[in-house]
Design an enzyme around this catalytic site. Structure first.
Site, PDB file in Angstrom:
ATOM      1  N   TYR A 292      -2.208  40.781  63.278  1.00  0.00           N
ATOM      2  CA  TYR A 292      -1.051  40.674  64.155  1.00  0.00           C
ATOM      3  C   TYR A 292      -0.628  39.254  64.528  1.00  0.00           C
ATOM      4  CZ  TYR A 292      -1.505  45.676  64.408  1.00  0.00           C
ATOM      5  OH  TYR A 292      -1.576  47.001  64.062  1.00  0.00           O
TER       6      TYR A 292
ATOM      7  N   PHE B 147      -5.404  51.434  74.738  1.00  0.00           N
ATOM      8  CA  PHE B 147      -4.390  52.347  74.211  1.00  0.00           C
ATOM      9  C   PHE B 147      -4.241  52.145  72.718  1.00  0.00           C
ATOM     10  CE2 PHE B 147      -2.460  48.504  75.887  1.00  0.00           C
ATOM     11  CZ  PHE B 147      -1.618  48.075  74.865  1.00  0.00           C
TER      12      PHE B 147
END
Length: 409
Positions: free
Chosen positions: A123, A409
């Site tokens: 990322y 999450f």
């Protein structure tokens, strides 16, 4: 055939879940799982890559808000369920899905993109930077006691709608004071207490402890599970702490003390905790609390940079013009002016000459105060246009208390 990236339709949800779980190497009942998530997933924020009529990659997000240093809160997009089938890797599919979501983030006016990275190298090239740290704490319950007298006020309660509401109030108050924490989805509390069954993974079956102050108000809680263990005929159970939050130091100490003092418990293991826990200082034997699995936690990608820089507080005073290398910005660069100080800050786009040029991911890593900017720039470098600008910016973004995101999450 060209790969198409778009939002999914309701009738494609089973195929979407099938693709996602296949990429994650899991085998749930996809039809049941699709029915489970249908009412709680926002399909307008669920992206799919299609090879013909087959879904070959997934990407979804949900709206949240991020607490920043100084306790302001800004809207953010929490990214999850990112997957590409093993048959479709190395085709630029992830880049296309990220481009779609990033464009949507800007349109929605969210200041940040947030995620937990399953693989570290992915990322950074999309502008995300590791902004928080986390660790596993293990406490040898046999080898220590606590300083001072027990504060008490801790009770074990049955998970219920009432206890769910009580701990939600505690968490929502706590997150407003913790840089790096985010707002949770309401349905998460149902799963966390085992009040809602899941077709993906195992249902939570554990214990819930509430701590009440002298007025009877709940000011802390802990969720935990027990793992049976015996050594040489002696009980040495492992208590796995899923979550502990407290609104004050007394509640924090009371909950930890309660957990460590439970009969039959040989050790308490707490994953994804704050690396800077003050727990060791409460123990008569600080060595009984050991740290392992230290790693990065939540990653931050900045979209509305002036708004984000102006929203947080700073413990020092500085005047800087930052030039940010960002492939998604017009011309590949963005220049912002920051006038920062403890009394307040202003930030805006500018065409003034820069003091410092860094990558947007480095700023995302340093923004919450937990990652030193001088370390964040090492991957891609930094250009100082004014002597000492990097050291000044590094000191400016640091905070006394590190950020932490307890919500995975």
């Amino acid at each position: 055939m060209a790969i198409e990236v778009r939002q999914i339709r309701d009738d494609e949800l089973v195929g979407y879940v099938e693709s996602l779980t296949t990429a994650f190497l899991e085998r749930p009942d996809v039809a049941k799982l699709a029915e489970e998530v249908r009412p709680i997933w926002d399909l307008e924020r669920s992206w799919a890559a299609l090879d013909g009529d087959r879904i070959c990659a997934t990407f979804r997000s949900w709206p949240t808000e991020l607490t920043v240093p100084g306790n302001a809160r800004l809207p953010a997009s929490a990214v999850s369920a990112v997957s590409v089938l093993p048959t479709h890797r190395r085709r630029g599919i992830l880049r296309k899905m990220i481009a779609a979501e990033h464009a949507a983030i800007r349109e929605r006016g969210e200041a940040f993109g947030l995620l937990f990275a399953s693989e570290y190298p992915i990322y950074g090239r999309f502008g995300y930077g590791p902004a928080c740290r986390e660790a596993t704490w293990t406490i040898d319950a046999i080898g220590t006691a606590f300083h001072g007298d027990a504060a008490g006020g801790v009770e074990v309660v049955k998970p219920s709608d009432e206890s769910r509401d009580a701990i939600k109030v505690v968490f929502d108050a706590w997150r407003l004071q913790q840089a790096g924490e985010i707002k949770r989805r309401d349905y998460r509390w149902e799963y966390d207490l085992g009040l809602r069954e899941t077709n993906w993974g195992t249902n939570w079956k554990g214990f819930l402890a509430l701590r009440r102050d002298e007025s009877g108000a709940v000011d802390g809680y802990a969720r935990y599970r027990a793992e049976d263990k015996w050594e040489r005929g002696q009980p040495r159970a492992i208590l796995n702490l899923d979550e502990l939050h407290a609104l004050n130091g007394e509640a924090y100490a009371a909950l930890w003390r309660f957990l460590v003092d439970i009969d039959w418990v040989g050790s308490v293991k707490a994953e994804r905790r704050n690396l800077s826990e003050r727990l060791p200082a409460l123990l008569t034997n600080a060595r009984a609390a050991s740290v392992s699995d230290v790693t990065e936690g939540m990653w931050v990608r900045m979209f509305d940079v002036p708004r984000a820089l102006e929203a947080r507080t700073y413990e020092r005073t500085a005047s800087l013009v930052l030039e940010l290398i960002d492939d998604e910005a017009p011309g590949g660069r963005l220049r912002v002016e920051l006038e920062a100080g403890p009394a307040g800050s202003t930030s805006q786009a500018t065409d003034r000459p820069p003091d410092l040029t860094i990558h947007i991911g480095a700023l995302g890593a340093a923004y919450l105060g937990g990652t030193p900017l001088r370390q964040a720039v090492l991957a891609r470098g930094a250009d100082e246009h004014r002597a000492g600008a990097l050291a000044e910016a590094d000191a400016l973004f640091r905070t006394l208390d590190p950020p932490w995101t307890s919500t995975f999450f």
